[in-house]
Design an enzyme around this catalytic site. Structure first.
Site, mmCIF file in Angstrom:
data_model
loop_
_atom_site.group_PDB
_atom_site.id
_atom_site.type_symbol
_atom_site.label_atom_id
_atom_site.label_comp_id
_atom_site.label_asym_id
_atom_site.label_seq_id
_atom_site.Cartn_x
_atom_site.Cartn_y
_atom_site.Cartn_z
ATOM 1 N N CYS A 191 0.762 -1.336 -0.203
ATOM 2 C CA CYS A 191 -0.174 0.210 0.014
ATOM 3 C C CYS A 191 0.698 0.990 -0.059
ATOM 4 C CB CYS A 191 -0.913 -0.013 1.258
ATOM 5 S SG CYS A 191 -2.000 -1.516 1.155
ATOM 6 N N ASN B 172 -10.187 -0.269 0.014
ATOM 7 C CA ASN B 172 -8.656 -0.224 -0.239
ATOM 8 C C ASN B 172 -8.015 -0.595 -1.437
ATOM 9 O OD1 ASN B 172 -5.974 -0.339 0.208
ATOM 10 N ND2 ASN B 172 -5.843 -1.323 2.359
ATOM 11 N N HIS C 209 -3.437 7.251 2.518
ATOM 12 C CA HIS C 209 -3.856 6.041 2.034
ATOM 13 C C HIS C 209 -5.219 5.614 2.888
ATOM 14 C CE1 HIS C 209 -3.886 1.835 1.162
ATOM 15 N NE2 HIS C 209 -3.793 1.336 2.387
#
Ligand code: COA
Length: 341
Positions: A118, A288, A258
């Site tokens: 990520c 996500n 994020h």
């Protein structure tokens, strides 16, 4: 006479999310969960899923790049380099960046994949900035793209509610203005590898009937450990970058974190004293998307950013990997190939 340092400025942006939506209500029919639980615990309402079996991560990256080129008025062959941040390449070999260069018509570009989960987009953005600052390259595209639906177990309610598919792209060009990537700070802690991983399919445990039976090709995670580490990691990285650039919370116009869990985002914002209206959130729409969350958030909210705005980006992911990037928003090109000015 002092020559001003060359910085890497974001001058164009593009994105792509698949049409198909996987809503919380649909997940209720797949695992024991509820729209209320998912909304309360994560902030996610729906995610996009790439369901066309002939397409994969590289195709989403190509569509994000096509969107960027169309919006900027640039030609594909003008691009010098492509850095593709992804944890879900189409295949282990060849590199997905090679497929993207070919399919997107980036005929003058060399390209490579970068896997930092990520945090991949931020790591890749710093690499792209270094290539521009070296003055060897003038147009570098940095993409974050992930097809998480390919590695998520839709029978595991701990993970399948979280992830989605998508791709975001930015173009970096040299600037002698005050705008551009000003600073970044990254960390890697391999002790975190055990808490978030896809255990099989790599060199250690190649695919076998046993690994398939045991579901080792899916994402496994200890959500609580990741949750706490993410708040601490992103909070500390942002604080350190702000301190060493003499910035207070008030000096930052926008925070683009994020998008892993709205509670993580809120906790980081609160810790750093950022009012919620400065913190960009689109997790409710996409979940996500791993390396794609930050560029997709920049893409979604680009109309809010003015040249010169102080923006803090921050990410945390498997590895563990994490960090923060401080930049001043650039002049975006629009349609005619010229900087917007
Ligand atoms: N629906 C309903 N109940 C669920 C559920 C779901 N989808 N998932 C877990 N639960 C249950 C658990 O079984 C547990 O029940 P129990 O108390 O009877 O054992 C209860 O809800 C609480 O579970 P817990 O794991 O403590 O929830 P949480 O508040 O920590 O939320 C995550 C779980 C995964 C949403 C959260 O830990 C998280 O977001 N972690 C970070 C994950 C992440 O960001 N990963 C990517 C990193 S970049």
């Amino acid at each position: 006479m002092n020559k001003r340092r060359i910085t890497a400025e974001i001058t164009a942006i593009g994105g792509y999310v698949p049409e198909d939506r996987l809503t919380n209500k649909m997940l209720e029919t797949m695992v024991e969960t509820s729209d209320e639980w998912i909304t309360d615990r994560t902030g996610i309402k729906e995610r996009r899923i790439l369901s066309d079996p002939t397409m994969a991560t590289s195709d989403m990256a190509v569509l994000a790049i096509a969107n960027l080129l169309k919006d900027s008025g640039l030609q594909a062959e003008e691009i010098d380099c492509l850095i593709l941040a992804t944890s879900t390449p189409d295949q282990l070999l060849a590199p997905a960046a090679s497929l993207v260069c070919e399919k997107a018509g980036l005929s003058s570009a060399w390209g490579f994949d970068l896997n930092a989960a990520c945090s991949g987009f931020l790591y890749a953005l710093s690499m792209g900035a270094s290539l521009i600052e070296s003055q060897r390259y003038k147009k570098v595209i940095v993409v974050g793209a992930d097809q998480m639906s390919a590695i998520v177990n839709y029978q595991d309610r701990n993970t399948c509610i979280l992830f989605g598919d998508g791709a975001g792209a930015v173009l970096l060009e040299p600037s002698s203005t005050e705008n551009g990537i000003k600073d970044y700070l990254f960390k890697t802690d391999g002790k975190g590898a055990a808490y978030l991983s896809v255990p099989a399919g790599g060199a250690l445990q190649p695919a076998s009937p046993e690994t398939l039976m045991e579901g080792k090709h899916f994402v496994h995670q200890d959500g609580k450990t990741v949750f706490k580490a993410a708040i601490k990691g992103m909070g500390n990285a942002c604080q350190e970058v702000m301190t060493r650039n003499g910035l207070m919370s008030d000096d930052i116009d926008w925070v683009v974190p994020h998008q892993a869990n709205l509670r993580i985002i809120n906790a980081v914002g609160k810790r750093l004293n950022f009012p919620p209206e400065k913190v960009k959130v689109n997790i409710q729409r996409y979940g996500n998307t791993t390396a794609a969350t930050i560029p997709l958030c920049l893409w979604d909210y680009q109309a809010d950013f003015k040249p010169g705005d102080d923006i803090l980006l921050t990410a945390f992911g498997a590895g563990f990997t994490w960090g923060a990037t401080y930049l001043k928003w650039g002049n975006l090109r629009h349609n005619n190939g010229q900087p917007k000015g």
